[in-house]
Enzyme design. Structure first.
Site, PDB file in Angstrom:
ATOM      1  N   SER A  91      15.332  10.927   6.537  1.00 54.73           N
ATOM      2  CA  SER A  91      15.564   9.764   7.398  1.00 54.73           C
ATOM      3  C   SER A  91      16.389  10.113   8.630  1.00 54.73           C
ATOM      4  O   SER A  91      17.132  11.094   8.648  1.00 54.73           O
ATOM      5  CB  SER A  91      16.294   8.676   6.606  1.00 54.73           C
TER       6      SER A  91
HETATM    7  N1  SAH Z   1      16.445   9.628   1.050  1.00 50.52           N
HETATM    8  C1  SAH Z   1      15.593  10.658   1.590  1.00 50.52           C
HETATM    9  C2  SAH Z   1      14.434  10.111   2.395  1.00 50.52           C
HETATM   10  C3  SAH Z   1      13.283  10.103   1.523  1.00 50.52           C
HETATM   11  S1  SAH Z   1      11.706   9.630   2.130  1.00 50.52           S
HETATM   12  C4  SAH Z   1      16.387  11.674   2.365  1.00 50.52           C
HETATM   13  O1  SAH Z   1      17.582  11.452   2.595  1.00 50.52           O
HETATM   14  O2  SAH Z   1      15.823  12.711   2.721  1.00 50.52           O
HETATM   15  C5  SAH Z   1      11.229   8.647   0.732  1.00 50.52           C
HETATM   16  C6  SAH Z   1      11.013   9.388  -0.573  1.00 50.52           C
HETATM   17  O3  SAH Z   1      10.660   8.409  -1.542  1.00 50.52           O
HETATM   18  C7  SAH Z   1       9.880  10.401  -0.550  1.00 50.52           C
HETATM   19  O4  SAH Z   1      10.370  11.653  -0.924  1.00 50.52           O
HETATM   20  C8  SAH Z   1       8.900   9.859  -1.579  1.00 50.52           C
HETATM   21  O5  SAH Z   1       8.231  10.870  -2.321  1.00 50.52           O
HETATM   22  C9  SAH Z   1       9.798   9.016  -2.466  1.00 50.52           C
HETATM   23  N2  SAH Z   1       9.123   7.973  -3.230  1.00 50.52           N
HETATM   24  C10 SAH Z   1       8.125   7.141  -2.841  1.00 50.52           C
HETATM   25  N3  SAH Z   1       7.791   6.303  -3.848  1.00 50.52           N
HETATM   26  C11 SAH Z   1       8.573   6.626  -4.906  1.00 50.52           C
HETATM   27  C12 SAH Z   1       8.702   6.135  -6.239  1.00 50.52           C
HETATM   28  N4  SAH Z   1       7.959   5.133  -6.715  1.00 50.52           N
HETATM   29  N5  SAH Z   1       9.631   6.704  -7.031  1.00 50.52           N
HETATM   30  C13 SAH Z   1      10.414   7.711  -6.594  1.00 50.52           C
HETATM   31  N6  SAH Z   1      10.343   8.230  -5.359  1.00 50.52           N
HETATM   32  C14 SAH Z   1       9.432   7.688  -4.518  1.00 50.52           C
END
Ligand code: SAH
Length: 215
Positions: free
Chosen positions: A61
């Site tokens: 993000s």
């Molecule tokens: N917080 C992260 C940003 C992540 S982007 C950071 O600081 O880098 C969002 C993430 O959510 C992705 O890696 C994606 O694979 C995950 N995601 C999407 N749906 C999900 C679910 N149902 N359960 C767990 N993770 C999920």
């Protein structure tokens, strides 16, 4: 010991100018080297205030959004926090410096394993990572003082919100009619109701319902 990376000072100043005013949050950002969470080919942009691609087609993000969401959560060192969407682990690392314990769930094994290695290298020992479907929350560890979802939920994630303590706060991007998401802050009152505040428009990768990916 090497000095503080000058690019992180620039970043913190820019975030402060854009509304991240909580000094604890700014301090946590200053102490967390974002370059460790960014792929090799984007190292030159590691301290830019922008989202960047990571493995598995996901993103780390934008620092401003990390800062604002962390500030909205009002975390303190007594808080047990649940994060859905570990991704690179950057948001979890920031939270770990401000809270008692962070539980974070990621559906891609590759990302979860990489994030765990980063937590170990930074000696962040109060983060527990799980591979699985975050939409179900973490029932064995519930209830939580704080919940943060870092992927766009199609609708209000009621299963997750049922794991929020009275007095607890959750921050969740929820799809809106404009094709983006609205960041919603949910507050569970002491009597158990859920208050909702729309904060701002944001754009996250989707929160995917269902099966765990083992890639
Ligand atoms: N917080 C992260 C940003 C992540 S982007 C950071 O600081 O880098 C969002 C993430 O959510 C992705 O890696 C994606 O694979 C995950 N995601 C999407 N749906 C999900 C679910 N149902 N359960 C767990 N993770 C999920």
């Amino acid at each position: 010991m090497t000095g503080v990376e000058p690019r992180v000072i620039q970043l913190v100043m820019s975030l402060r100018g854009s509304g991240v005013t909580d000094r604890h949050v700014l301090g946590a950002i200053e102490r967390t080297p974002r370059n460790i969470f960014v792929p090799e080919r984007f190292q030159d942009h590691a301290f830019d205030d922008r989202a960047l691609p990571i493995d598995c087609g996901q993103t780390i993000s934008q620092p401003l959004i990390v800062g604002l969401m962390t500030q909205l959560l009002k975390v303190d060192d007594r808080c047990k926090v649940l994060e859905i969407g570990t991704g690179s682990g950057y948001q979890a690392a920031i939270l770990s410096r401000l809270s008692r314990r962070v539980y974070t769930i990621e559906r891609y094994r590759t990302l979860a394993k990489e994030a765990e290695a980063r937590f170990a290298s930074l000696r962040l020992t109060n983060i527990t990572t799980r591979i699985g479907d975050g939409t179900k929350g973490w029932p064995e560890q519930a209830p939580f003082d704080r919940i943060i979802v870092t992927a766009g939920a199609p609708i209000r994630p009621d299963t997750l919100l049922s794991q929020l303590k009275p007095g607890g706060i959750a921050v969740v991007p929820v799809n809106n009619d404009s094709g983006t998401q609205t960041l919603i802050r949910y507050t569970r009152t002491e009597t158990g109701e859920l208050d909702e505040d729309a904060i701002m428009d944001v754009r996250f990768v989707p929160l995917v319902d269902g099966e765990t990916k083992t890639l």
